[in-house]
Design a protein around this motif. Structure first.
Motif, PDB file in Angstrom:
ATOM      1  N   LEU A  75       0.811  -1.097   0.034  1.00  0.00           N
ATOM      2  CA  LEU A  75      -0.185  -0.115  -0.015  1.00  0.00           C
ATOM      3  C   LEU A  75       0.944   1.134  -0.071  1.00  0.00           C
ATOM      4  O   LEU A  75       0.586   2.306  -0.567  1.00  0.00           O
ATOM      5  CB  LEU A  75      -0.979  -0.127   1.077  1.00  0.00           C
ATOM      6  N   PHE A  76       1.875   1.248   0.867  1.00  0.00           N
ATOM      7  CA  PHE A  76       2.722   2.489   0.893  1.00  0.00           C
ATOM      8  C   PHE A  76       3.396   2.690  -0.566  1.00  0.00           C
ATOM      9  O   PHE A  76       3.647   3.848  -1.001  1.00  0.00           O
ATOM     10  CB  PHE A  76       3.755   2.150   2.012  1.00  0.00           C
ATOM     11  N   PHE A  97      -3.067   0.789  -9.552  1.00  0.00           N
ATOM     12  CA  PHE A  97      -4.393   0.649  -9.157  1.00  0.00           C
ATOM     13  C   PHE A  97      -4.631  -0.907  -8.653  1.00  0.00           C
ATOM     14  O   PHE A  97      -5.159  -1.223  -7.653  1.00  0.00           O
ATOM     15  CB  PHE A  97      -5.623   1.347 -10.239  1.00  0.00           C
ATOM     16  N   LEU A  98      -4.459  -1.757  -9.514  1.00  0.00           N
ATOM     17  CA  LEU A  98      -4.664  -3.259  -9.424  1.00  0.00           C
ATOM     18  C   LEU A  98      -4.120  -3.694  -8.213  1.00  0.00           C
ATOM     19  O   LEU A  98      -4.557  -4.447  -7.510  1.00  0.00           O
ATOM     20  CB  LEU A  98      -4.429  -3.914 -10.687  1.00  0.00           C
ATOM     21  N   THR A  99      -2.764  -3.347  -8.028  1.00  0.00           N
ATOM     22  CA  THR A  99      -1.977  -3.864  -6.887  1.00  0.00           C
ATOM     23  C   THR A  99      -2.469  -3.283  -5.526  1.00  0.00           C
ATOM     24  O   THR A  99      -2.652  -3.920  -4.600  1.00  0.00           O
ATOM     25  CB  THR A  99      -0.445  -3.600  -7.065  1.00  0.00           C
ATOM     26  N   PHE A 100      -2.835  -2.011  -5.802  1.00  0.00           N
ATOM     27  CA  PHE A 100      -3.279  -1.343  -4.414  1.00  0.00           C
ATOM     28  C   PHE A 100      -4.766  -2.014  -4.151  1.00  0.00           C
ATOM     29  O   PHE A 100      -4.891  -2.219  -3.036  1.00  0.00           O
ATOM     30  CB  PHE A 100      -3.419   0.247  -4.916  1.00  0.00           C
ATOM     31  N   LEU A 130       5.879  -3.586  -6.868  1.00  0.00           N
ATOM     32  CA  LEU A 130       4.342  -3.724  -6.504  1.00  0.00           C
ATOM     33  C   LEU A 130       3.653  -5.022  -6.818  1.00  0.00           C
ATOM     34  O   LEU A 130       3.119  -5.529  -5.673  1.00  0.00           O
ATOM     35  CB  LEU A 130       3.602  -2.664  -7.146  1.00  0.00           C
ATOM     36  N   ILE A 131       4.050  -5.633  -8.018  1.00  0.00           N
ATOM     37  CA  ILE A 131       3.567  -7.010  -8.164  1.00  0.00           C
ATOM     38  C   ILE A 131       3.761  -7.985  -7.602  1.00  0.00           C
ATOM     39  O   ILE A 131       3.304  -8.730  -7.144  1.00  0.00           O
ATOM     40  CB  ILE A 131       3.903  -7.062  -9.807  1.00  0.00           C
TER      41      ILE A 131
END
Lengths: 650, 109, 483
Positions: free
Chosen positions: A358-359, A389-392, A473-474
Motif C-alpha cells: 500500500l505504501f 491501481f490493481l496492486t493497490f 508492486l507486483i
C-alpha cells in the motif's frame, strides 16, 4: 526442549556474519563515496547488498531445516566484559530469527529496487541508499542478536536510521522536527527497554536469551513474580516506543515526512514490528506474567481502535496509511496479549506484505502526482495508473480482510484467539476491522475513482511509474494474495505451517506454564461463524464506503470547515497539542527557569557571594587603617593591656 | 663597688615598682595624647627608662648583674633609635613644616 | 624511569618551544607532543595488564626529612588517563594551528607545560606530590584562558582559578591531617594513607574535605557554576584541555585519593553524593536544551555527563567503576571533538549562536559526518563509545539503587533532545547569508577529527581493549575500599 548449541561449522558462521555485513559494506561504499559514485552504481551496490543478504538468509533458512531445525549461536567476540557482566557479540539462529531475517531482507530487497526508481530524481540518491543499507544492517542485528543488549544495539540503530531517513530532506524544518520527535519518543521507550535489560541481568545474571529463558522457565533462581512483571512491563515500554503504541504513538504519523519507500520499509513492514518481535522473543517472561499480558492486550486494543478512528477522517494519503499501521500494530499487540504469539507474527508477516504494498502504491501515486499527497486533489487515477491501481486494490482487499487475501487469514486467526480470551475485546477488534475496511476503501475511492481534482499541471504530468517501481508492486501484490496460505485455519487444513514451524521457540514457555498452552480449539461451527461475521463486517464497511465516496462521490471538506466531533478526530484528538502542553512546554519552561532562576538566581550568586563577602569584608576592615598614628598606638596599648589581662585570667 | 646595690637596697623594692609604673603610665599617656612627634618620642624614652630603672632595682635586690647589663644594651639601642628617629622627624619637619603626627595619615585606606 | 620521562619531557619541550620565535613554535610543539604520544604508546606496549601494582615505578625521596616522596608509577587506572592525555594533546595543538594566536611560543609552551602537570597528577603516588601537580596543572590553563580568551576573560578566569584553589585548600588540609595520622616519622605515600585506620566520624569530615576539592574540579552540581562561563570564554584549546582532560583530574583524584582513603566516609555519604550527581545529570541536561551558544550547550551537557560519571564513582561496584574508566575516555574524546567542531564553525562564520545558523550540511558534508558521529557518541548510541560508558554507568547506578538508575537514565532522553536540537538548527534547514560561504574541512582539520572518530568506533566496537587494561586495578581498588 530446544537446546541452543554453539555453532562449530565455520561456513555457517561466515554466512551469519555476511548477512548483516553485506548491507554494512553497502552503507560504507555508498556513504563514503557519496557524490563521487554515479547514481547507477549506487543503486546497484545498495540493492545488491540487500539481495545478497536475502539470498544468504534463504540459504540459512534451507540449511537450518536440513540440519534438523536445531537452534544455534554463533559467537563472534566478547563485546563488553566487566566481571560478571559479559555481553558477547554473537548471533542466534532459530525459527523466529530466520522468519524475521527473511522478512527484513525480502521486503527490504523489494523496497530497495523500488527506491532505485522512486528516488532517481533526488540529489541525495547515494546517501539514501547508504541510509537504507544501514537500516537493514541495524535491523538484522536486532533480529539476529543472541542477547538483549545485541537487540538493543539494533533497536537504537534502527531508531537512528529512522531519524536520518525521516529527516532525509533536511532543508525542510517540519521534516527535521518530525525526525527529532521520532528519535526522542523512541528514546523514551528505549529507556524502559534499557532498565528492563538491567533488571534482567540483576535477576538472572545474564542477558543471553538461552540462559535467561532457561532460568526463567525453571525458576532456578527463585525469582519473585513481581520482578517478572516489572521486567516485562519495562520491556513493553520499549515496545510501545518502537511500535508506536499508546501513549508513544504520535511520532509514527509524523514520520511520514520521510520518502515513501522509507515509510514502507521502516514505518510499516519492519522496524515498527520490532516491538512484537521482542515480545515473542521474550515469550517465556510474558507467559509468566499474565498481568503484563493483560496490559499489553488492553493497550494494543485501545491503540487499534483509537488510531482507526483517526484514520477515518484523514485526507493525506500517507497519513491514512500511517494511522492504519498504528492500528494494525495495536492488533498485533492485542494478539500478543492473549498469548497468540504465532498469530501475531503471522499478522506481522502479512501486514508487512500488504502495508508495504500500500505504501509503495501510494508512493507511485505521489510520484505520478508530482509530490501531491492530499487525496482531495486526486481522483480518477484508475485509468492512468492501471498497475498501481490493481496492486493497490489487492492490498486494500488484503488489509480489509476479504478472503482469500493474506490479511483475512491472519486477522481471522488473531480475532479467533481474542474471542477465546474475551468477547468484549473481540467485539472492539471487530469494530476496528470495520473501520479499517471503511477508511481503506474511502482512500481507494477518493484516489482512483471519480474525477481528477488536481491542477492542470499535475494532470499533464500523470504517468504510470517505471518498471523498477511496478515490479516490486507486483511482487508484493502476489505475496499479499498468497501470503495467507502459510497459516491456513484449522477448518481448512490440519497443517498450520507457520505455527508448526515456530512451535519450538515456545518450548521454554511450555515448560514454565504448561497450562497456558493447552490447546482449546473452537468448534468448527464457531470458527465458520467468526469468519463469516468478520467478512460480513468488512463487506458492510466497503459498501458504506462505496455509497459515500464511490457513488455519491463525496469529497472531504477543506481544512477549517470541520466542527464538533469531526474536527476533534480530524485533529487527531489534539494529542500532539496535549503532549506539547503537558511535556514539551514544561520542559522548555523548566530549562529557561532553571537557568534564569536557579543557576543565575541561586547557585551562582551563592558562589559569587563568597567573593562579594571577601570584598565587602575588606571594604569595612580597611577603615582600621586610619593613618592616624595616635589611634594605632591606642590600639597597640589596648592590645597589650588585653593580653596582660588575659594572662591574669587564664 | 658593693655600695651602689646597697644604696639601692635602702629604698624598698615596692617603691621602685610604684615609681616606674607611674613613669611608664606617664609615658603611655604622653604617647597617646600628644601630637608632636618629638614629645611622643620623649615619652617613649621615658617608658624605656622606667623599665631600665626597674631592671636595675631588681638586679640589685637579686644580686644579679645581668639586669644591669641589659640596661646598657637598652640604652645603646635607644641611642641608635634616637639617632634614626630624630633624623626621620627632622626630615618630616622639613617636608611638612610640622611635626604633628596627625598630618601623617597618607597611609590610610 | 619511563614515568619520569613522560612527566618531564613536555616540560623540557615547553622550554624549547619558548625559544622558538614566531609561528614555527607550533610545529615544534606538535612534534614534541607526538614524541610524548610515542612514549605513551611505548608504555602501553610494555604494560603488563595482569599486575595490580604500579609499573614503571620511580620512588625517590623528595622532601626527605618529612618523608615526602617523589613516587610516580602507572597502574591500569593511570594508564588509561595517561593514554588519553598523550592522545589528546597533539590533537589539541593541531587544532590550534589555524587560530594564529599572538605570542604563539608562549601559547604552545603552556599547553606542553600543562601536559606535565596532567601526567604528573595521573601518575603521582604521594599525596603531596599529587597536590603539587594538581596545582601545577592549573597554572598554564589559567594563563591560556586569561590571555587568549574571549570577552570578560579576566573576571571569568579569576573566578575559575579562585574556585578551584578554594577547593584544593580543603584537599591540602585533609592531606596534612592524614599525614600527621600516619605512624612513625610520618609519610604521605599512597599506601600509607590507605593503611590508616580512622574512626567513622573523622572519615566523615575528611570525606567532605576531599569531595569538595574533587567535586569542584569535575564539576558536580552544585559546584559547577565556574564551568559554563570558563568553557565559553576560554580559547578553543583551553576549553578542550579543561573539558577533555582536566576535569578527569577530579574523577581520578576521587578514585585514587578519596574512595580508598576514607572508605567509611564514602559509605556514609555515598547516597548523598549520588543524589547530588544525579541532580546534576538532569539539571545540566535540562538547561542545555534552551542554550543559544553552542559552547554552552556542550558545557551544560558536559555537566550532565560528568554527573553520571560521578554517580558511577559512588556506586562502588565493578560495572560502575569500569564505566567510570571507559566513560572518562569517551567523554574526553567526544567533548574535544565537539568543541573543535564548534571552533571550526566559529572561525568560519564568526559566531556560535545557534539561531544564526542553518544548512551547513549542504556545504560541508564531511564535517556533518564527523559532527554527527561525535554527537551520536555523546548521546550514547550503541556501537559508539558513549554507549559502553553510559550502559555500564547506568547499570552500576541501577545495581546500587534501582530508582536512581531510572532517574539517571532520563539523561539518554534529554541528551537526545539537546544534541539533536543543536545539530538540527546548526546543520539542517536552509542556508542563510551567514552560512552561505561555509567551506568544508581542511586537511589539518581532518587530521584532528579523523583520529577522534576512529576512537569513537574503536571504544564503541571493542571496549575490551581498554576495559581489560583497567580491570585488575579497579578490582584491586574495590578490594582496598572494602577491606
Amino acid at each position: 526442549m530446544q537446546e541452543l548449541t554453539i555453532a562449530t561449522n565455520t561456513d555457517m558462521m561466515w554466512v551469519c556474519l555476511l548477512i548483516p555485513l553485506l548491507p554494512l559494506i553497502g552503507f560504507l561504499i555508498n556513504g563514503l563515496g557519496f557524490r563521487r559514485i554515479p547514481k547507477g552504481l549506487a543503486s546497484v551496490v545498495g540493492c545488491a547488498a540487500v539481495i545478497g543478504s536475502f539470498v544468504l538468509s534463504l540459504y540459512l533458512f534451507l540449511s537450518f531445516e536440513e540440519q534438523g531445525n536445531r537452534a544455534y549461536v554463533t559467537p563472534l567476540f566478547d563485546w563488553i566484559y566487566v566481571v560478571a557482566l559479559s555481553i558477547p557479540f554473537s548471533f542466534q539462529i532459530d525459527q523466529l530469527s530466520l522468519i524475521m531475517l527473511l522478512l527484513v531482507t525480502g521486503v527490504g530487497s523489494v523496497i530497495h529496487i523500488y527506491s532505485a526508481g522512486y528516488m532517481s530524481h533526488d540529489e541525495g540518491f547515494g546517501k539514501f541508499f547508504a541510509f537504507l543499507n544501514l537500516f537493514v544492517f541495524s535491523m538484522l542485528l536486532l533480529v539476529m542478536g543472541s542477547n538483549y543488549v545485541m537487540m538493543f544495539i539494533g533497536w537504537e540503530g534502527v531508531g537512528l536510521c529512522s531519524y536520518l531517513l525521516i529527516g532525509f530532506w533536511n532543508k525542510v524544518t517540519p521534516y527535521n522536527n518530525a525526525a527529532k520527535k521520532a528519535f526522542i519518543m523512541n528514546r523514551i521507550g528505549d529507556l524502559g527497554f534499557l532498565l528492563g535489560i538491567f533488571l534482567i541481568f540483576i535477576t538472572f545474571g545474564s542477558v543471553s536469551y538461552g540462559e535467561v529463558f532457561n532460568q526463567a522457565s525453571q525458576n532456578l533462581s527463585d525469582v519473585s513474580h513481581g520482578t517478572i512483571v516489572a521486567i516485562t512491563l519495562l520491556l513493553f515500554v520499549g515496545a510501545m516506543g518502537k511500535s508506536a503504541q499508546i501513549p508513544l504513538f504520535t511520532w509514527l504519523p509524523d514520520a511520514m515526512a520521510g520518502p515513501t519507500p522509507v515509510s514502507a520499509l521502516i514505518h510499516a513492514a519492519t522496524m515498527v514490528t520490532a516491538g512484537i518481535y521482542m515480545v515473542i522473543r521474550s515469550n517465556v517472561l510474558y507467559t509468566l506474567a499474565p498481568e503484563t499480558l493483560e496490559v499489553v492486550a488492553i493497550i494494543g486494543l485501545a491503540t487499534a481502535l483509537f488510531a482507526a478512528t483517526i484514520g477515518l477522517f484523514q485526507n493525506d494519503i500517507k497519513k491514512v496509511l500511517a494511522y492504519s499501521t498504528v492500528s494494525q500494530l495495536g492488533y498485533m499487540f492485542l494478539a500478543l496479549g492473549v498469548m497468540a504469539y504465532s498469530s501475531s507474527l503471522f499478522h506481522v508477516l502479512t501486514h508487512a506484505f500488504f502495508k508495504a504494498l500500500l505504501f509503495l502504491g501510494a508512493g507511485s501515486v505521489i510520484h505520478a502526482m508530482s509530490g501531491e499527497q492530499d487525496m482531495r486533489r486526486m481522483g480518477g487515477l484508475k485509468k492512468v495508473l492501471p498497475i498501481t491501481f490493481l496492486t493497490f486494490l489487492i492490498g486494500t482487499l488484503a488489509i480489509s480482510g476479504i478472503p482469500p487475501f493474506a490479511g483475512f487469514f491472519s486477522k481471522d486467526e488473531l480475532l479467533a484467539h481474542v474471542f477465546q480470551h474475551s468477547k468484549i475485546m473481540w467485539a472492539f477488534g471487530l469494530l476496528t476491522s470495520f473501520m479499517t475496511a471503511f477508511y481503506m476503501f474511502r482512500l481507494l475511492y477518493l484516489t482512483f475513482y471519480g474525477n481528477f481534482r488536481g491542477t492542470e499541471e499535475q494532470r499533464h504530468h500523470l504517468h504510470e511509474s517505471p518498471a523498477s517501481m511496478t515490479i516490486p508492486l507486483i511482487i508484493l501484490a502476489i505475496l499479499s494474495t498468497i501470503g495467507g496460505f502459510m497459516g491456513l485455519p484449522e477448518v481448512f487444513s490440519e497443517n498450520h505451517m507457520l505455527a508448526n514451524y515456530l512451535s519450538p521457540i515456545y518450548d521454554f514457555s511450555r515448560r514454565a506454564v504448561p497450562s497456558a498452552f493447552e490447546t482449546q480449539h473452537l468448534s468448527h461451527e464457531m470458527e465458520y461463524i467468526l469468519m463469516a461475521v468478520s467478512v460480513a463486517v468488512a463487506v458492510i464497511a466497503i459498501i458504506l464506503a462505496y455509497v459515500i465516496y464511490g457513488k455519491k462521490r463525496t469529497v472531504p471538506a477543506e481544512d477549517g470547515e470541520y466542527s464538533g466531533l469531526h474536527k476533534l478526530v480530524y485533529n487527531k484528538y489534539y494529542i500532539d497539542e496535549l503532549y506539547n502542553g503537558l511535556f514539551v512546554k514544561p520542559v522548555m519552561g523548566l530549562s529557561t527557569g532553571l537557568y534564569r532562576f536557579v543557576e543565575k538566581g541561586i547557585i551562582d550568586p551563592i558562589v559569587n557571594g563568597f567573593g562579594h563577602g571577601v570584598l565587602g569584608g575588606g571594604r569595612w576592615l580597611r577603615f582600621l587603617q586610619s593613618g592616624a598614628v595616635g589611634s594605632y598606638m591606642l590600639l597597640m596599648v589596648l592590645g597589650i593591656a588585653l593580653i596582660l589581662l588575659l594572662n591574669f585570667i587564664i | 663597688m658593693n655600695e651602689i646595690p646597697e644604696v639601692i637596697r635602702t629604698i624598698p623594692l615596692n617603691y621602685y615598682l610604684y615609681f616606674s609604673t607611674a613613669l611608664f603610665v606617664i609615658g603611655i599617656i604622653g604617647v597617646l595624647t600628644r601630637r608632636n612627634a618629638i614629645i611622643i618620642f620623649m615619652c617613649i624614652e621615658l617608658m624605656l627608662n622606667s623599665v631600665n630603672l626597674l631592671l636595675t632595682a631588681f638586679s640589685a635586690y637579686r644580686s644579679d648583674p645581668n639586669g644591669q647589663i641589659f640596661v646598657f644594651f637598652i640604652m645603646a639601642v635607644a641611642a641608635a633609635e634616637v639617632a634614626v628617629g630624630l633624623a626621620i622627624i627632622v626630615m618630616i619637619y622639613r617636608n611638612l613644616r610640622s611635626t604633628d603626627v596627625n598630618i601623617l595619615n597618607r597611609l590610610k585606606w | 624511569m619511563l614515568t619520569a620521562l613522560l612527566i618531564l619531557w613536555p616540560a623540557l619541550a615547553a622550554l624549547l618551544v619558548l625559544l622558538v620565535k614566531g609561528q614555527g613554535a607550533k610545529k615544534v610543539a606538535f612534534g614534541a607532543a607526538l614524541v610524548e604520544l610515542l612514549l605513551g604508546i611505548y608504555a602501553w606496549a610494555n604494560f603488563n595488564p595482569n599486575v595490580v601494582e604500579p609499573q614503571f615505578l620511580l620512588n625517590e625521596p623528595w622532601v626527605a626529612s618529612a618523608g615526602i616522596l617523589f613516587k610516580v608509577g602507572i597502574d591500569g587506572i593511570s594508564l588509561l588517563l595517561v593514554l588519553l592525555t598523550v592522545f589528546l594533546i597533539p590533537l589539541i595543538i593541531l587544532a590550534s594551528f589555524k587560530n594564529n594566536y599572538d605570542r604563539p611560543s608562549s601559547f604552545f609552551a603552556l599547553i606542553l607545560f600543562m601536559q606535565t602537570g596532567l601526567i604528573g597528577v595521573f601518575t603521582a603516588l604521594d599525596a603531596f606530590l599529587f597536590y603539587f601537580f594538581w596545582e601545577v596543572a592549573l597554572i598554564p590553563v589559567y594563563f591560556i584562558a586569561a590571555m587568549w580568551g574571549g570577552e570578560n576573560r579576566i573576571k571569568v578566569t579569576f573566578k575559575f582559578f579562585l574556585y578551584t584553589v578554594f577547593g584544593s585548600l580543603f584537599m591540602l588540609a585533609a592531606f596534612v591531617y592524614l599525614y600527621f595520622q600516619t605512624p612513625g616519622t610520618h609519610s604521605s605515600e599512597d599506601q600509607a594513607f590507605y593503611a590508616l585506620v580512622l574512626s567513622g566520624d573523622t572519615q566523615s569530615w575528611l570525606f567532605w574535605f576531599l569531595f569538595i576539592a574533587f567535586a569542584i574540579k569535575m564539576p558536580v552540581f552544585p559546584f559547577h557554576t565556574w564551568q559554563p562561563d570558563t568553557y565559553t570564554t576560554a580559547p578553543a584549546a583551553g576549553t578542550m584541555l579543561l573539558s577533555g582532560i582536566m576535569l578527569k583530574m577530579g574523577i581520578y583524584g576521587a578514585l585514587r585519593w578519596l574512595l580508598p582513603v576514607v572508605p567509611l566516609g564514602v559509605s556514609q555519604w555515598a547516597t548523598v553524593a549520588l543524589v547530588l550527581a544525579i541532580i546534576g545529570i538532569i539539571y545540566g541536561a535540562i538547561i542545555a536544551i534552551r542554550q543559544q551558544d553552542m559552547k554552552r550547550v556542550v558545557a551544560f551537557s558536559s555537566i550532565s555527563h560528568v554527573g553520571l560519571i560521578a554517580a558511577g564513582l559512588f556506586t562502588l561496584n565493578e560495572q560502575g567503576l569500569q564505566g567510570v574508566m571507559i566513560q572518562m575516555l569517551s567523554h574526553g574524546i567526544n567533548v574535544v571533538g565537539l568543541f573543535f567542531i564548534i571552533d571550526i564553525i566559529q572561525r568560519r562564520i564568526g559566531t556560535r549562536d545557534i539561531a544564526a545558523m542553518g544548512g551547513i550540511t549542504q556545504n560541508a558534508p564531511f564535517m556533518t559526518v564527523c559532527f554527527m558521529i561525535l554527537m551520536l557518541g555523546a548521546v550514547a548510541l550503541p556501537l559508539t563509545n558513549g554507549f559502553v560508558g553510559e550502559f555500564l554507568l547506568l547499570f552500576g547506578v541501577f545495581r546500587y539503587e534501582a530508582w536512581m538508575g531510572a532517574v539517571a537514565g532520563i539523561t539518554i532522553i534529554l541528551g537526545a533532545v539537546y544534541m539533536l536540537r543543536m545539530f538540527q538548527r546548526v546543520m539542517f534547514g536552509v542556508k542563510n547569508e551567514i552560512t552561505q560561504g561555509f567551506t568544508d574541512l581542511t586537511a589539518s582539520e581532518k587530521a584532528v577529527l579523523i583520529p577522534l572518530v576512529v576512537m569513537v568506533f574503536w571504544i564503541g566496537l571493542h571496549p575490551n581493549t581498554f576495559l581489560s587494561l583497567s580491570e585488575p586495578a579497579v578490582l584491586h581498588l574495590l578490594e582496598v575500599i572494602k577491606r
